[in-house]
Design an enzyme around this catalytic site. Structure first.
Site, PDB file in Angstrom:
ATOM      1  CB  SER A 197      -0.899  -0.077   1.230  1.00 38.02           C
ATOM      2  OG  SER A 197      -1.977   0.730   1.062  1.00 38.02           O
TER       3      SER A 197
ATOM      4  CG  ASP B 129      -5.774  -2.679  -4.309  1.00 37.53           C
ATOM      5  OD1 ASP B 129      -6.495  -1.997  -3.555  1.00 37.53           O
ATOM      6  OD2 ASP B 129      -4.537  -2.553  -4.389  1.00 37.53           O
TER       7      ASP B 129
END
Ligand SMILES: *[C@@H]1O[C@H](CO)[C@@H](O)[C@H](O)[C@H]1NC(C)=O
Ligand SMILES: *[C@@H]1O[C@H](CO)[C@@H](O)[C@H](O)[C@H]1NC(C)=O
Ligand SMILES: *[C@@H]1O[C@H](CO)[C@@H](O)[C@H](O)[C@H]1NC(C)=O
Ligand SMILES: *[C@@H]1O[C@H](CO)[C@@H](O)[C@H](O)[C@H]1NC(C)=O
Ligand SMILES: *[C@@H]1O[C@H](CO)[C@@H](O)[C@H](O)[C@H]1NC(C)=O
Ligand SMILES: *[C@@H]1O[C@H](CO)[C@@H](O)[C@H](O)[C@H]1NC(C)=O
Ligand SMILES: *[C@@H]1O[C@H](CO)[C@@H](O)[C@H](O)[C@H]1NC(C)=O
Ligand SMILES: *[C@@H]1O[C@H](CO)[C@@H](O)[C@H](O)[C@H]1NC(C)=O
Ligand SMILES: *[C@@H]1O[C@H](CO)[C@@H](O)[C@H](O)[C@H]1NC(C)=O
Ligand SMILES: *[C@@H]1O[C@H](CO)[C@@H](O)[C@H](O)[C@H]1NC(C)=O
Ligand SMILES: *[C@@H]1O[C@H](CO)[C@@H](O)[C@H](O)[C@H]1NC(C)=O
Length: 523
Positions: free
Chosen positions: A192, A455
């Site tokens: 991330s 995602d």
């Protein structure tokens, strides 16, 4: 909402073996690009390869980190880290991860073979480390998060932290004072934001980290990041997507009108009499943000997103076709579900304006400067350097989030939260960040990118729709059917073969790269 008083505690699902979810601190920006927590049971004592018992995984170590890498005379602060060497053999890699923008308590699973960090360590005789990012948790240069104190909270300082740590730490393990990047191969892993930091560091400090694994790495800073919800729009159940789009389009058209009767009707239906219509619109983003708490392992997923869709789509035991049930039913069922279930969980007994309003400069969300407030620290980074505002789509693209939500909604809040820094709503310097590290176009050797089809952050990664970055031997790109950072957790590979394939590809890359490792002096 920028800083809703949120679901923090609702999100974290405590399981026997794993703790998952965004951190339980409130206030919490639902939309952080944060890796899942993975804890570790401390039942069985760990031993090293010689059978010697090791300290428990939750033993906290402290590193003297430079406050300012451009001015070492400013001194140091204590940076927390965790470390184990159950698989280590002399010559093996040192595997480092920072969880990124959160308190690093509860991330010791990233020392173990529940995660790819431990998998790589186990296969390659490595030692693992988890380090807390500066300005999060208890790793702070100063004892508050005032604008003055945040001066050294930049991506560049964080990149330098990782390098400085690698060259200067004396690890507690045997021989741990002789494993600098000049003596041993270091592997940096992150997901991330920390995945982006991993990639940035690989680009900027190629000698410190021989190889890297960047999961769901948001390498391209994007100010108006409406694409976040576009991935969700396209991957969620299509009946639910159609109905959410219909409700949002209706609410936007009423809110754009001057029919105050109709506007008040909607406020009443949802039991949210907020002064500012964009705050109302932002509150309705919450069910979409729940998408980010989905994962492939049944033990790691939070079902809230599907509870919302079921509320809209299942009528008298019958499920809507792909086109949904249409506006009337969707509007009424969303409002019912909202007032009976969702809103009470979101706001509890709190007054709606203090729960979901963002216009009061005296709100504690803006004025609290105590340390260990990840929301404040993270917003400092996005307001200054990255953006990533999760907005409604442009007019020519269907949207599951109101178009009242655009960059201005968030940038106004940056000004309220950091008035000493911004006298007007700031535009984050995303372009400068992209120039500094290359953004989507970054080039580094031995950098493994792992991404997930589902995602919502994929649009800021090298697997964004509309881009066509090629996987190469030195910079492979692997995409599975996972969600956000799914590949980092072994249980997700056990649940989904495409995620397992990503993990195996990453492991194979690390293995083959490490075979070629030589001390820099001999390269
Ligand atoms: C294990 O024992 C060997 C031989 O005594 C020693 O060289 C090595 O450092 C030990 N490993 C650890 C992790 O203690
Ligand atoms: C580590 O965990 C054990 C077991 O939960 C606990 O008793 C101990 O206090 C913890 N130690 C630290 C340093 O947090
Ligand atoms: C993971 O580590 C534990 C503890 O060292 C070990 O018992 C287990 O076999 C390992 N799992 C795998 C898949 O190797
Ligand atoms: C916050 O920390 C700074 C140091 O950066 C210090 O000068 C200031 O007095 C502190 N402010 C408060 C309110 O504690
Ligand atoms: C305003 O909205 C109300 C309630 O939806 C509706 O009955 C009324 O016709 C609208 N007025 C105008 C001028 O469109
Ligand atoms: C909302 O609150 C305002 C200000 O308190 C009040 O004037 C208005 O009547 C309320 N509207 C609804 C629909 O309850
Ligand atoms: C839905 O199904 C359940 C279980 O099969 C049944 O008990 C219930 O009566 C049904 N409800 C409706 C509205 O048909
Ligand atoms: C309709 O919505 C339900 C509930 O979320 C979902 O399980 C189902 O897959 C959806 N069906 C279609 C055709 O979109
Ligand atoms: C915020 O606090 C200041 C100082 O107490 C006060 O003057 C001001 O009216 C308050 N503003 C709001 C919107 O409550
Ligand atoms: C940033 O770059 C984009 C794309 O090159 C450009 O459209 C935009 O104007 C730039 N923004 C700023 C603030 O310079
Ligand atoms: C989920 O958790 C249960 C109970 O702890 C465990 O038996 C099962 O293996 C786990 N499933 C996965 C896919 O990790």
């Amino acid at each position: 909402m920028f800083f809703p008083s949120s679901f923090g505690t609702g999100v974290a699902t405590v399981l026997t073996l794993l703790v998952v979810g965004t951190s339980a601190v409130a206030p919490l920006n639902r939309a952080w690009p944060l890796v899942s927590k993975v804890d570790h049971p401390l039942d069985a004592p760990l031993v090293d390869r010689n059978g010697t018992e090791l300290p428990p995984l939750n033993t906290t170590y402290y590193f003297d980190q430079l406050i300012d890498h451009t001015n070492p005379s400013l001194g140091t602060f204590k940076q927390r880290y965790w470390h184990t060497w159950d698989y280590y053999e002399s010559g093996g890699p040192i595997i480092l991860l920072t969880p990124g923008e959160g308190n690093a308590d509860g991330y010791t699973g990233y020392l173990t073979n529940r995660t790819v960090n431990g998998m790589v360590a186990q296969e390659l005789n490595g030692a693992t480390i988890v380090i807390e990012h500066r300005y999060y948790g208890l790793s702070n240069p100063y004892n508050n998060l005032s604008v003055e104190s945040l001066k050294y909270h930049t991506i560049e300082q964080a990149v330098n932290d990782l390098e400085y740590f690698a060259y200067n730490v004396k690890l507690p393990m045997p021989g741990g004072d002789q494993v600098t990047p000049d003596d041993a191969p270091w592997i940096l892993i992150g997901g991330s934001y920390a995945g982006a930091l991993t990639a940035f560091t690989k680009v900027n400090k190629p000698d410190a980290f021989y190889a890297a694994w960047a999961s769901s790495a948001v390498v391209e800073s994007i100010v108006d990041f409406w694409d976040y919800f576009d991935v969700i729009r396209q991957h969620m159940p299509q009946n639910c997507s159609a109905d959410v789009q219909a409700v949002i389009a209706h609410i936007d058209s009423v809110f754009d009108s001057t029919n105050y009767t109709a506007i008040d009707e909607i406020k009443t239906m949802f039991n949210m009499n907020l002064t500012n219509l964009d705050d109302f619109a932002s509150a309705l983003q919450n069910p979409m943000w729940d998408w980010q708490s989905l994962d492939v392992s049944p033990n790691l997923t939070d079902p809230r997103f599907y509870e919302f869709c079921d509320a809209l789509e299942v009528k008298d035991n019958e499920t809507a076709p792909e086109s949904g049930w249409g506006l009337d039913h969707a509007l009424n069922t969303w409002a019912d579900y909202w007032t009976t279930t969702y809103l009470p969980e979101l706001c509890g007994d709190e007054d709606i304006e203090s729960c979901a309003g963002t216009y009061n400069p005296n709100s504690s969300l803006y004025t609290t400067i105590a340390v260990d407030n990840a929301a404040r620290s993270w917003n400092w980074i996005v307001c200054n350097e990255m953006g990533f505002w999760q907005d409604g789509a442009p007019a020519d693209v269907p949207t599951v989030v109101s178009r009242l939500i655009g960059p201005g909604y968030w940038e106004r809040q940056c000004m309220l939260m950091f008035p000493e820094a911004f006298s007007a709503p700031p535009t984050p310097s995303a372009n400068e960040t992209n120039q500094a590290y290359g953004g989507w176009f970054m080039q580094a050797d031995r950098l493994f990118f792992a991404n997930g089809e589902n995602d919502p952050w994929r649009g800021a990664t090298v697997s964004a729709d509309g881009t066509n970055f090629q996987s190469t031997d030195m910079q492979p790109i692997a995409v599975g059917d996972g969600f956000h950072c799914s590949d980092l957790i072994i249980a997700n590979g056990e649940a989904d073969s495409t995620v397992a394939a990503v993990q195996q590809q990453g492991l194979a890359a690390m293995k083959s790269w490490l075979e070629g490792w030589q001390a820099p002096s001999r390269r």
